[in-house]
Design a protein around this motif. Structure first.
Motif, PDB file in Angstrom:
ATOM      1  N   UNK A   1      15.329 -21.305  14.915  1.00  0.00           N
ATOM      2  CA  UNK A   1      16.091 -22.502  15.284  1.00  0.00           C
ATOM      3  C   UNK A   1      17.022 -22.926  14.151  1.00  0.00           C
ATOM      4  N   UNK A   2      16.558 -22.778  12.909  1.00  0.00           N
ATOM      5  CA  UNK A   2      17.391 -23.092  11.752  1.00  0.00           C
ATOM      6  C   UNK A   2      18.590 -22.170  11.691  1.00  0.00           C
ATOM      7  N   UNK A   3      18.347 -20.870  11.828  1.00  0.00           N
ATOM      8  CA  UNK A   3      19.462 -19.901  11.808  1.00  0.00           C
ATOM      9  C   UNK A   3      20.487 -20.238  12.889  1.00  0.00           C
ATOM     10  N   UNK A   4      20.020 -20.541  14.095  1.00  0.00           N
ATOM     11  CA  UNK A   4      20.936 -20.852  15.197  1.00  0.00           C
ATOM     12  C   UNK A   4      21.752 -22.110  14.890  1.00  0.00           C
ATOM     13  N   UNK A   5      21.092 -23.103  14.315  1.00  0.00           N
ATOM     14  CA  UNK A   5      21.784 -24.346  13.973  1.00  0.00           C
ATOM     15  C   UNK A   5      22.841 -24.115  12.899  1.00  0.00           C
ATOM     16  N   UNK A   6      22.520 -23.262  11.914  1.00  0.00           N
ATOM     17  CA  UNK A   6      23.487 -22.949  10.866  1.00  0.00           C
ATOM     18  C   UNK A   6      24.657 -22.120  11.398  1.00  0.00           C
ATOM     19  N   UNK A   7      24.381 -21.235  12.333  1.00  0.00           N
ATOM     20  CA  UNK A   7      25.472 -20.466  12.955  1.00  0.00           C
ATOM     21  C   UNK A   7      26.445 -21.392  13.674  1.00  0.00           C
ATOM     22  N   UNK A   8      25.895 -22.399  14.365  1.00  0.00           N
ATOM     23  CA  UNK A   8      26.758 -23.362  15.057  1.00  0.00           C
ATOM     24  C   UNK A   8      27.606 -24.145  14.052  1.00  0.00           C
ATOM     25  N   UNK A   9      26.981 -24.559  12.934  1.00  0.00           N
ATOM     26  CA  UNK A   9      27.711 -25.316  11.921  1.00  0.00           C
ATOM     27  C   UNK A   9      28.804 -24.460  11.278  1.00  0.00           C
ATOM     28  N   UNK A  10      28.492 -23.189  11.006  1.00  0.00           N
ATOM     29  CA  UNK A  10      29.487 -22.285  10.435  1.00  0.00           C
ATOM     30  C   UNK A  10      30.647 -22.072  11.398  1.00  0.00           C
ATOM     31  N   UNK A  11      30.350 -22.008  12.703  1.00  0.00           N
ATOM     32  CA  UNK A  11      31.406 -21.859  13.706  1.00  0.00           C
ATOM     33  C   UNK A  11      32.305 -23.099  13.746  1.00  0.00           C
ATOM     34  N   UNK A  12      31.763 -24.242  13.352  1.00  0.00           N
ATOM     35  CA  UNK A  12      32.575 -25.471  13.281  1.00  0.00           C
ATOM     36  C   UNK A  12      33.386 -25.532  11.995  1.00  0.00           C
ATOM     37  N   UNK A  13      33.160 -24.585  11.069  1.00  0.00           N
ATOM     38  CA  UNK A  13      33.924 -24.523   9.843  1.00  0.00           C
ATOM     39  C   UNK A  13      33.200 -25.006   8.606  1.00  0.00           C
ATOM     40  N   UNK A  14      31.879 -25.254   8.717  1.00  0.00           N
ATOM     41  CA  UNK A  14      31.106 -25.690   7.548  1.00  0.00           C
ATOM     42  C   UNK A  14      30.815 -24.509   6.633  1.00  0.00           C
ATOM     43  N   UNK A  15      30.718 -24.773   5.345  1.00  0.00           N
ATOM     44  CA  UNK A  15      30.304 -23.777   4.359  1.00  0.00           C
ATOM     45  C   UNK A  15      28.779 -23.873   4.243  1.00  0.00           C
ATOM     46  N   UNK A  16      28.108 -22.727   4.134  1.00  0.00           N
ATOM     47  CA  UNK A  16      26.641 -22.701   4.167  1.00  0.00           C
ATOM     48  C   UNK A  16      26.103 -21.803   3.055  1.00  0.00           C
TER      49      UNK A  16
END
Length: 277
Positions: free
Chosen positions: A214-229
């Motif tokens: 669930x964490x990985x999926x949430x981070x993928x969504x944030x990265x798709x929005x343009x966030x740096x991770x």
């Protein structure tokens, strides 16, 4: 919006809390990869906050599932003088009898509870945070007797936290707030697949392998929005497979300092995962 910019050699306020899995040791290496500019900083597994204090961003969303931990940070931010006065009182009274009497009498006032938690953290065995099934702190007394350190400034800590929104909530709610050019640093419990059935204790909760997914999926969504991770995680095949194709993976060697005498602390490694820059 003006983005944060940091010099690599800036002097930063040190974390005030000892916490299992803390990342003070990681900062010198991690600073090589931190983004120079970003809008808002997000850290959904706050713990000791070493990376936050290393950066000291003007805007941050900091969260953790432990409500007492978040309350402590809020008191440091909002009432540093009141907290310091109570810590000096604990230091004056500290001895074995006082420790166990204090441990058994958890206050309800926020500033008193914050001082109670930090006093126990600094004088208990190995700085552990552990509660029993009734939610009672049960770590025995340690060898440290200092409660307020020399040259420690709670006013400086308060200033560092002045732009932080502090929340006790699930990591997914925090990550969902991040948008383009924000920066997320994630240091989850190091659950791996097929290890004790993929479960690990996280505060009073279980952090499962399903939570890792669930964490990985949430981070993928944030990265798709343009966030740096940037993610710190266990260097394990199941984690590498989970993040395959997500970003750049780098192995980082270190010595284990979780517990036990120095002679039994063995070389190990952790995994860093980067998306954006």
């Amino acid at each position: 919006m003006t983005k944060e910019k940091y010099g690599k050699d800036s002097v930063r306020t040190k974390p005030f809390l000892k916490w299992a899995g803390g990342k003070r040791w990681l900062l010198p290496e991690l600073q090589k990869y931190l983004p120079n500019r970003f809008n808002c900083y997000f850290e959904p597994f706050l713990g000791g906050g070493a990376v936050f204090f290393g950066l000291q961003p003007r805007m941050a969303v900091l969260s953790d599932l432990n409500p007492e931990l978040i309350q402590l940070y809020r008191v440091v931010r909002d009432d540093p003088d009141g907290l310091e006065r109570l810590l000096h009182l604990h230091q004056t009274n500290h001895n074995k009898e006082y420790y166990y009497k204090t441990r058994a009498q958890k206050p309800t006032c926020p500033v008193e509870q914050a001082a109670w938690m930090l006093y126990l953290n600094r004088t208990c065995f190995n700085g552990l945070y552990r509660v029993n099934r009734r939610g009672e702190f049960n770590v025995p007394i340690g060898t440290k007797t200092r409660v307020v350190f020399e040259n420690e400034s709670f006013k400086e800590l308060s200033t560092a936290l002045s732009g932080a929104d502090l929340k006790s909530q699930d990591f997914e709610k925090t990550i969902q707030q991040a948008n383009k050019d924000d920066f997320i640093y994630v240091d989850p419990p190091y659950t791996v697949a097929h290890n004790f059935n993929g479960f690990i204790k996280y505060n009073d909760n279980i952090f499962s392998w399903e939570d890792q997914v669930r964490l990985r999926d949430s981070l993928e969504d944030a990265a798709a929005r343009g966030a740096k991770v940037i993610v710190s995680n266990a260097n394990h095949d199941s984690i590498r497979e989970l993040y395959d194709g997500f970003g750049e993976l780098m192995e980082l060697p270190r010595y284990s300092v979780i517990a036990g005498p120095a002679g039994r602390r063995l070389p190990t490694s952790e995994l860093l995962i980067f998306v954006g820059g």
